[in-house]
Structure formats: structure tokens, C-alpha cells
Design a protein around this motif. Sequence first.
Motif, short mmCIF file in Angstrom:
data_model
loop_
_atom_site.label_atom_id
_atom_site.label_comp_id
_atom_site.label_asym_id
_atom_site.label_seq_id
_atom_site.Cartn_x
_atom_site.Cartn_y
_atom_site.Cartn_z
N LYS A 58 -0.21 -8.36 11.92
CA LYS A 58 -0.80 -7.84 10.69
C LYS A 58 -1.77 -8.84 10.07
CE LYS A 58 2.77 -4.51 9.59
NZ LYS A 58 3.81 -4.08 8.66
N ALA B 256 -5.79 -8.21 9.52
CA ALA B 256 -6.44 -8.39 8.22
C ALA B 256 -7.68 -9.26 8.37
CB ALA B 256 -5.46 -9.01 7.23
N SER C 193 -7.46 -7.08 3.15
CA SER C 193 -6.32 -7.89 2.73
C SER C 193 -5.08 -7.53 3.56
CB SER C 193 -6.02 -7.66 1.25
OG SER C 193 -5.52 -6.36 1.04
N LEU C 194 -4.15 -8.45 3.60
CA LEU C 194 -2.89 -8.22 4.29
C LEU C 194 -2.13 -7.06 3.63
CD1 LEU C 194 -0.93 -9.02 6.48
CD2 LEU C 194 -0.01 -10.76 4.95
N ARG C 195 -2.26 -6.96 2.33
CA ARG C 195 -1.62 -5.86 1.60
C ARG C 195 -2.17 -4.51 2.07
NH1 ARG C 195 -1.00 -5.30 -4.97
NH2 ARG C 195 -0.05 -3.27 -4.91
N SER C 196 -3.49 -4.43 2.28
CA SER C 196 -4.10 -3.19 2.78
C SER C 196 -3.59 -2.87 4.17
CB SER C 196 -5.62 -3.32 2.80
OG SER C 196 -6.13 -3.38 1.50
N ASN D 284 -0.71 -3.69 5.47
CA ASN D 284 0.68 -3.22 5.33
C ASN D 284 0.72 -1.77 4.84
OD1 ASN D 284 1.99 -5.57 6.16
ND2 ASN D 284 1.80 -6.48 4.14
N ARG D 285 -0.13 -1.45 3.87
CA ARG D 285 -0.18 -0.09 3.33
C ARG D 285 -0.62 0.91 4.40
NH1 ARG D 285 -4.46 2.26 1.73
NH2 ARG D 285 -5.56 0.34 1.26
#
Length: 74
Positions: free
Chosen positions: A17, A21, A27-30, A32-33
Motif C-alpha cells: 500500500k 501511494a 496518500s496512503l489514506r486514499s 486504504n480507502r
Amino acid sequence: MLKRHEVEILLKAGHSKAEVARLAGVSLRSVNRIAEEAPVFHVDDAAEREKRRIGRPSIVKIQSIRGTNEQKAG
């Protein structure tokens, strides 16, 4: 929508992941989502934006709504 597809392809290819990214420029958050959401089967940005009501409404649409409300009140 194409970034989302890019992220999905990179994840399916076995990249981590964090690497996805970095490669996709998100972003890493994106990442993950996107990994948790259903996959994209078609790329029709206009239809998707309308369906999800993404973005600022057009001035014409706002004025037509205001005009309709004024006609009802008057």
C-alpha cells in the motif's frame, strides 16, 4: 476515477500500500480507502459525479432552483 483504477491495478499486482501511494501520487489514506471499496467497472466521470453529487453545482442550476422557489412564493 482513473487514479482509483490505477491504485486498484497496482494493488492487484502485489505492490504494498505504501508503494502504491508513492507510485500513484496519492496518500496512503486514499489507498486504504480505495482498497476497502468496491472495484471500478466503468469510467464515466460525468455520470459518476452526477450520481454522487460531486463538485460545485452550476450557476445555471442554482438560478433555476431559486427562480422556481420565487415563483412558488409569489
